[in-house]
Design an enzyme around this catalytic site. Structure first.
Site, PDB file in Angstrom:
ATOM      1  N   ASP A 183      -9.688  -2.509   1.141  1.00 46.35           N
ATOM      2  CA  ASP A 183     -10.162  -1.224   1.640  1.00 46.35           C
ATOM      3  C   ASP A 183     -11.627  -1.308   2.080  1.00 46.35           C
ATOM      4  OD1 ASP A 183      -9.318   1.671   1.744  1.00 46.35           O
ATOM      5  OD2 ASP A 183     -11.095   1.904   0.490  1.00 46.35           O
ATOM      6  N   ASP A 207       7.182   7.129  -6.801  1.00 52.63           N
ATOM      7  CA  ASP A 207       6.763   6.271  -7.909  1.00 52.63           C
ATOM      8  C   ASP A 207       7.366   4.873  -7.770  1.00 52.63           C
ATOM      9  OD1 ASP A 207       9.447   6.661  -8.746  1.00 52.63           O
ATOM     10  OD2 ASP A 207       8.842   8.536  -9.728  1.00 52.63           O
ATOM     11  N   ASP A 226       9.423  14.611 -10.332  1.00 52.25           N
ATOM     12  CA  ASP A 226       8.152  15.361 -10.414  1.00 52.25           C
ATOM     13  C   ASP A 226       7.557  15.628  -9.034  1.00 52.25           C
ATOM     14  OD1 ASP A 226       7.198  12.896  -9.648  1.00 52.25           O
ATOM     15  OD2 ASP A 226       5.786  12.664 -11.315  1.00 52.25           O
ATOM     16  N   ASN A 240      11.755  10.446 -10.689  1.00 44.91           N
ATOM     17  CA  ASN A 240      11.838  11.260 -11.915  1.00 44.91           C
ATOM     18  C   ASN A 240      11.712  12.765 -11.675  1.00 44.91           C
ATOM     19  OD1 ASN A 240       9.183  11.419 -11.255  1.00 44.91           O
ATOM     20  ND2 ASN A 240       8.369  10.652 -13.195  1.00 44.91           N
ATOM     21  N   ASP A 251      10.701   9.354  -4.907  1.00 51.40           N
ATOM     22  CA  ASP A 251      10.503   9.845  -6.271  1.00 51.40           C
ATOM     23  C   ASP A 251      11.737   9.492  -7.109  1.00 51.40           C
ATOM     24  OD1 ASP A 251       9.697  11.239  -8.511  1.00 51.40           O
ATOM     25  OD2 ASP A 251      10.248  13.210  -7.711  1.00 51.40           O
ATOM     26  N   ASP A 261      -3.610   6.669   7.175  1.00 53.76           N
ATOM     27  CA  ASP A 261      -4.782   7.419   7.659  1.00 53.76           C
ATOM     28  C   ASP A 261      -4.619   7.889   9.101  1.00 53.76           C
ATOM     29  OD1 ASP A 261      -6.154   6.873   5.263  1.00 53.76           O
ATOM     30  OD2 ASP A 261      -7.101   5.069   6.088  1.00 53.76           O
TER      31      ASP A 261
HETATM   32  O1  TEU Z   1     -10.123   4.289   4.928  1.00 54.18           O
HETATM   33  C1  TEU Z   1     -11.379   4.139   5.498  1.00 54.18           C
HETATM   34  C2  TEU Z   1     -11.625   4.953   6.654  1.00 54.18           C
HETATM   35  O2  TEU Z   1     -12.464   4.601   7.464  1.00 54.18           O
HETATM   36  C3  TEU Z   1     -10.853   6.217   6.796  1.00 54.18           C
HETATM   37  O3  TEU Z   1     -11.344   7.112   5.870  1.00 54.18           O
HETATM   38  C4  TEU Z   1     -10.914   6.767   8.160  1.00 54.18           C
HETATM   39  O4  TEU Z   1     -12.227   6.979   8.539  1.00 54.18           O
HETATM   40  C5  TEU Z   1     -10.219   8.080   8.243  1.00 54.18           C
HETATM   41  O5  TEU Z   1      -9.146   8.090   7.401  1.00 54.18           O
HETATM   42  C6  TEU Z   1      -9.707   8.367   9.628  1.00 54.18           C
HETATM   43  O6  TEU Z   1      -9.309   9.699   9.677  1.00 54.18           O
HETATM   44  C7  TEU Z   1      -9.858   3.744   3.688  1.00 54.18           C
HETATM   45  C8  TEU Z   1      -8.494   4.176   3.198  1.00 54.18           C
HETATM   46  O7  TEU Z   1      -7.509   3.666   4.074  1.00 54.18           O
HETATM   47  C9  TEU Z   1      -8.479   5.672   3.105  1.00 54.18           C
HETATM   48  O8  TEU Z   1      -7.211   6.175   2.771  1.00 54.18           O
HETATM   49  C10 TEU Z   1      -9.483   6.038   2.043  1.00 54.18           C
HETATM   50  O9  TEU Z   1      -9.590   7.446   1.971  1.00 54.18           O
HETATM   51  C11 TEU Z   1     -10.865   5.460   2.323  1.00 54.18           C
HETATM   52  O10 TEU Z   1     -10.824   4.101   2.702  1.00 54.18           O
HETATM   53  C12 TEU Z   1     -11.715   5.517   1.089  1.00 54.18           C
HETATM   54  O11 TEU Z   1     -11.213   4.637   0.126  1.00 54.18           O
END
Ligand code: TEU
Length: 577
Positions: free
Chosen positions: A212, A35, A31, A29, A27, A347
């Site tokens: 994604d 960023d 908040d 700033n 970060d 994730d």
């Molecule tokens: O992730 C896709 C995805 O398959 C994940 O949601 C996965 O199933 C899960 O996180 C496992 O716990 C992508 C992005 O990396 C994720 O951050 C997004 O939430 C998702 O797509 C939707 O855009």
């Protein structure tokens, strides 16, 4: 892919990619949210680590329902993160250090606040109506009542994958949150709008995209426009895989994208697809260069091995399965295609807490895991903080969690009523995505030097001992070990191109393989346990050997074709014939 080091090998075969999750990086700033100017401040750190590419998780305008994976304007920066000018400055600073920048491309869905969607939902007659998946209620059912959804699909974030919209009396499809409606890629106008946006980013200077859930863009739609129910495997809803994953037109769409967006610049860019549910056969189709689609994909197969019936259900990892799975991807993409190698991302849980030991052997297990992954053939990805051996959050209360997937999981688990609160908390502690999203631990000042304000999510209290500042000054740190592994990939052609051969596939605790190129052979050994392990490795160590990298300070215990590995020990030896 040519296995000879030569002019034809793409640049990314010797590259290491570093993922920045801007919200949790730095970060600037006060908040409490990271960023772009914060990242700018840390460019020197990334250069010191030696990475070649930075992948930026989404910084576009977004209501932040899913921390930016819900985009409401693809061509602007969310004020939370800064401005387009800040991004230009950051890109210039990274490029000056020879570091490329790839953007996250989230085009399976938009935010429900994207103007395309607000227009689409306004009327059945809207010219943008079929930019998304609108469907009437199931035949004979009252719209908006339970079970009247057009298909039985469960969303990947729990609950139904369809949201009823009273304004027009129809449902829209959202494979993820209800704030993330799926775009209809069947519509050529949608595809052209996305390609135009991608060309705009290329013109601005980006070096590629991390795409994604790119293998979800083609839905298996029947001739009459309907979508089919899926089998109910667990819980209340049907599985959406059959109708959405690796759909019938996904390869066609990607080839079209290549023609429309990258003509002339294809070799300069890196395209990596996130592909849940892709098999090694799919991985080959996506990454075989002759097909003109992607350069590599993230498989989910090996990060699903310690999950049971659903993704929050934890089961112990069987190392033999990990070797079999990674080994299959190595073999399957040996002649054509290429692997993306990762342990962590925003994730997944922290690898040292997941497959290692984040207590007594944190440094040993973090460096062992790094050694094993980085010595595979492919392009390694490092997620921010992984290079410090950052651990899971170890949260103990529901209100510590911020992630939409975790919150929806809690709601659904309570609705099903089969798990106690303690059991739900244990599943979050193991698999919540927030484990990877606690702020980057820079130093031992308050809140780890991440912010001078109140962080949007609690900083892991172990920052007083686990932080970048301490590790930069310690040659025995996880940071410096990653730095050496990254350098090795740049300089050693065997690491880059060598043929992969798995050894000891049935050993329950030792991960062992060789990499060979011409006369040179590397032997890689990793102990996935806190106990001493012995193994015979045949004549592979006859003759002279050189220690390439090793995570224990004292010499390795190898003699006469036998090796003894201490807890979480990792070792790479070069055979000198
Ligand atoms: O992730 C896709 C995805 O398959 C994940 O949601 C996965 O199933 C899960 O996180 C496992 O716990 C992508 C992005 O990396 C994720 O951050 C997004 O939430 C998702 O797509 C939707 O855009």
């Amino acid at each position: 892919m040519s296995s000879e080091p030569g002019v034809t090998a793409p640049w990314w075969t010797s590259a290491v990619v570093y993922q920045v999750y801007p919200r949790s990086f730095q970060d600037s700033n006060g908040d409490g949210v990271g960023d772009l100017r914060g990242i700018l401040r840390r460019v020197g750190y990334l250069a010191e680590l030696g990475v070649d590419v930075v992948w930026l998780s989404p910084v576009y305008r977004s209501p932040q329902d899913d921390n930016g994976y819900d985009v409401s304007d693809y061509q602007d920066i969310d004020p939370l993160f800064g401005t387009l000018e800040d991004l230009d400055l950051l890109m210039a600073a990274l490029h000056e250090r020879g570091i490329k920048v790839i953007m996250d491309l989230v085009v399976n869905h938009t935010s429900s606040e994207h103007p395309w969607f607000t227009e689409s939902r306004s009327s059945k007659l809207s010219p943008k109506r079929d930019w998304y998946w609108w469907r009437p209620a199931r035949d004979g059912m009252e719209p908006g009542t339970p079970g009247a959804e057009p298909t039985n699909w469960g969303s990947l974030f729990s609950g139904p994958a369809w949201e009823y919209d009273e304004a027009t009396g129809e449902y829209y499809l959202h494979l993820f949150g209800r704030g993330q409606p799926d775009l209809n890629w069947e519509n050529p106008a949608v595809r052209q709008a996305i390609y135009a946006m991608m060309r705009w980013w290329l013109d601005r200077g980006v070096d590629g995209f991390r795409m994604d859930v790119i293998n979800l863009i083609s839905k298996d739609v029947r001739a009459d426009g309907s979508l089919a129910d899926g089998p109910v495997i667990s819980g209340l809803y049907g599985d959406l895989a059959q109708g959405t994953i690796n759909g019938p037109r996904v390869h066609e769409f990607l080839r079209e994208m290549n023609r429309e967006v990258f003509a002339g610049s294809r070799d300069a860019v890196l395209l990596v697809g996130e592909t849940p549910g892709a098999t090694v056969e799919d991985g080959l189709l996506f990454s075989d260069r002759r097909r003109g689609e992607l350069d590599m994909v993230f498989t989910f197969e090996y990060v699903s091995l310690d999950r049971g019936l659903d993704k929050f259900d934890r089961k112990p990892l069987d190392l033999r399965e990990l070797k079999a799975t990674l080994g299959r991807w190595q073999a399957g993409l040996a002649k054509a295609g290429w692997n993306a190698l990762y342990w962590e991302n925003h994730d997944q849980p922290r690898i040292v807490s997941r497959f290692g030991d984040d207590g007594a052997y944190r440094v040993e297990s973090a460096t062992m895991l790094a050694t094993v992954l980085h010595l595979h053939r492919g392009t390694p990805y490092v997620y921010q903080g992984e290079e410090l051996g950052m651990t899971n959050a170890h949260f103990t209360a529901f209100d510590s969690y911020r992630d939409i997937e975790s919150q929806r999981h809690v709601a659904q688990a309570r609705e099903l009523g089969q798990l106690s609160d303690d059991q739900i908390l244990a599943s979050l502690a193991a698999f919540s995505r927030d484990n990877a999203r606690t702020p980057m631990q820079w130093d031992d000042s308050p809140d780890a030097g991440f912010t001078t304000g109140t962080p949007w999510i609690t900083v892991n209290p172990n920052y007083t001992s686990i932080n970048a500042d301490a590790q930069l000054g310690d040659p025995g740190s996880v940071f410096h070990y990653y730095r050496r592994l990254i350098a090795l990939r740049h300089t050693d052609p065997v690491v880059r191109f060598g043929e992969f051969t798995m050894l000891l596939p049935e050993h329950p605790h030792i991960y062992a393989f060789t990499r060979s190129l011409g006369e040179t052979r590397l032997l890689v050994l990793g102990n996935f346990s806190g106990d001493e392990q012995k193994a015979g490795i045949g004549r592979r160590l006859d003759g002279e050997t050189e220690v390439v990298i090793h995570n224990y300070p004292d010499p390795p215990l190898v003699a006469a074709g036998n090796v003894t590995l201490r807890p979480w020990e990792a070792l790479v030896l070069r055979q000198l014939d």
